[in-house]
Motif scaffolding. Structure first.
Motif, PDB file in Angstrom:
ATOM      1  N   LEU A   1       6.766  -6.933 -10.608  1.00  0.00           N
ATOM      2  CA  LEU A   1       6.625  -7.621  -9.327  1.00  0.00           C
ATOM      3  C   LEU A   1       7.939  -8.343  -9.011  1.00  0.00           C
ATOM      4  CD1 LEU A   1       3.055  -8.981 -10.003  1.00  0.00           C
ATOM      5  CD2 LEU A   1       3.644  -7.348  -8.203  1.00  0.00           C
TER       6      LEU A   1
ATOM      7  N   GLU B   1      -2.367   2.303  -4.786  1.00  0.00           N
ATOM      8  CA  GLU B   1      -2.033   3.039  -6.010  1.00  0.00           C
ATOM      9  C   GLU B   1      -2.597   2.355  -7.254  1.00  0.00           C
ATOM     10  OE1 GLU B   1       1.956   4.747  -8.332  1.00  0.00           O
ATOM     11  OE2 GLU B   1       2.148   3.606  -6.454  1.00  0.00           O
ATOM     12  N   PHE B   2      -2.630   1.015  -7.215  1.00  0.00           N
ATOM     13  CA  PHE B   2      -3.083   0.239  -8.372  1.00  0.00           C
ATOM     14  C   PHE B   2      -4.153  -0.758  -7.928  1.00  0.00           C
ATOM     15  CE2 PHE B   2       1.395   1.353  -9.127  1.00  0.00           C
ATOM     16  CZ  PHE B   2       1.281   2.060 -10.318  1.00  0.00           C
TER      17      PHE B   2
ATOM     18  N   PHE C   1       1.622  -5.704  -4.818  1.00  0.00           N
ATOM     19  CA  PHE C   1       0.599  -5.147  -5.696  1.00  0.00           C
ATOM     20  C   PHE C   1       0.272  -3.670  -5.474  1.00  0.00           C
ATOM     21  CE2 PHE C   1      -0.634  -9.749  -5.993  1.00  0.00           C
ATOM     22  CZ  PHE C   1      -0.311  -9.887  -7.334  1.00  0.00           C
ATOM     23  N   LYS C   2       0.726  -3.087  -4.379  1.00  0.00           N
ATOM     24  CA  LYS C   2       0.514  -1.654  -4.142  1.00  0.00           C
ATOM     25  C   LYS C   2      -0.945  -1.271  -4.406  1.00  0.00           C
ATOM     26  CE  LYS C   2       5.197  -0.744  -5.867  1.00  0.00           C
ATOM     27  NZ  LYS C   2       6.012   0.025  -6.845  1.00  0.00           N
TER      28      LYS C   2
ATOM     29  N   LEU D   1       0.103  -3.126 -12.063  1.00  0.00           N
ATOM     30  CA  LEU D   1       0.981  -2.052 -11.595  1.00  0.00           C
ATOM     31  C   LEU D   1       1.229  -1.003 -12.679  1.00  0.00           C
ATOM     32  CD1 LEU D   1       3.699  -4.039  -9.572  1.00  0.00           C
ATOM     33  CD2 LEU D   1       1.672  -2.898  -8.695  1.00  0.00           C
TER      34      LEU D   1
END
Length: 208
Positions: free
Chosen positions: A178, A110-111, A106-107, A138
Motif C-alpha cells: 500500500l 482483485e483483492f 485496496f484494489k 493485496l
C-alpha cells in the motif's frame, strides 16, 4: 485473573521460589474453552492514519467474519481466523472510501478480502494476551502480533454465550504494497506509512 485463569511463567517461578502455591485455575473461566464464531454485527476492525502530517483520519471495516478456538487449559493452543470484506470500509466520507477501494489502495475488485490466520497465542498475565499470525492484504502475507485484552463473558438475552476482546497493533502499510501517496508543498506526505489498528471483537460460542 485472565480469561484462562493462568499465571505467566515469571509469576509461577516467583511463587515457587517463595513457597507460595500458584493460584488455582478458575473453573468458571476454564469453562469458556470451546469454539466461537465472530459476531459481525458487534465486531469491527478500526484503523487510524495520519493525514497531511497534522491530523488523524479514522475508519473501520464493519463486515468481519471468523472463528476463535479458546483453550482454557492451555492458552497457547488458542487460535483465531478472521476474514474482512474490504468493501465494508467506512471513514465517514464516500469520496475517501471510494479512493481507498480503488486501484490506488485496496484494489477490492482483485483483492476483496483481508485475512488473518493465527500461528501463536500467549498469555501475558491478568487479562492480557498476544496473538501472532499471518496478515494478508493485496495478496501479500506478513506476520502481525496483536495485543489483546479480555473484556469478559456473558449470556445475552437470546441465550448466546459471548466473549469479548479488544486489541491493538501497528503496521507499516508499505510492507503490504500500500504505497500510494502525494507529496505536500510544505514537506512530508499526505498519508502516513504507519497505521494504527484496533480490534473490537464479540464472539458467540458455537452451538449455544
Amino acid at each position: 485473573m485472565g480469561l484462562f485463569g493462568r499465571k505467566n511463567e515469571t509469576d509461577t517461578a516467583t511463587a515457587t521460589a517463595t513457597g507460595t502455591a500458584p493460584a488455582p485455575v478458575n473453573p468458571d473461566l476454564a469453562a469458556l474453552t470451546g469454539e466461537y464464531a465472530i459476531d459481525p454485527s458487534h465486531t469491527s476492525i478500526g484503523f487510524v492514519a495520519r493525514h497531511a502530517m497534522v491530523t488523524n483520519v479514522k475508519g473501520s471495516f464493519t463486515d468481519v467474519a471468523g472463528t476463535l478456538h479458546l483453550d482454557g487449559s492451555d492458552p497457547s493452543a488458542s487460535t483465531a481466523s478472521i476474514d474482512v470484506q474490504m468493501a465494508s470500509i467506512d471513514t465517514g466520507s464516500a469520496d475517501r472510501d471510494g479512493h481507498l477501494k480503488s486501484a490506488d489502495f485496496f484494489k477490492i475488485d482483485e483483492f476483496p478480502e483481508m485475512t488473518f490466520r493465527s500461528t501463536k497465542a500467549e498469555a501475558l498475565g491478568g487479562d492480557d494476551y498476544r496473538i501472532t499470525g499471518d496478515l494478508t492484504i493485496l495478496g501479500t502475507t506478513k506476520p502481525l502480533s496483536i495485543d489483546l485484552e479480555f473484556n469478559g463473558s456473558a449470556t445475552d438475552p437470546f441465550g448466546n454465550e459471548r466473549v469479548g476482546f479488544e486489541g491493538k497493533a501497528e503496521i507499516l502499510r508499505s510492507e503490504w504494497g500500500l504505497t500510494w501517496n502525494a507529496a505536500l508543498e510544505t514537506g512530508g506526505v499526505l498519508v502516513s506509512d504507519k497505521i494504527k489498528l484496533s480490534f473490537d471483537i464479540s464472539a458467540i460460542r458455537s452451538g449455544s
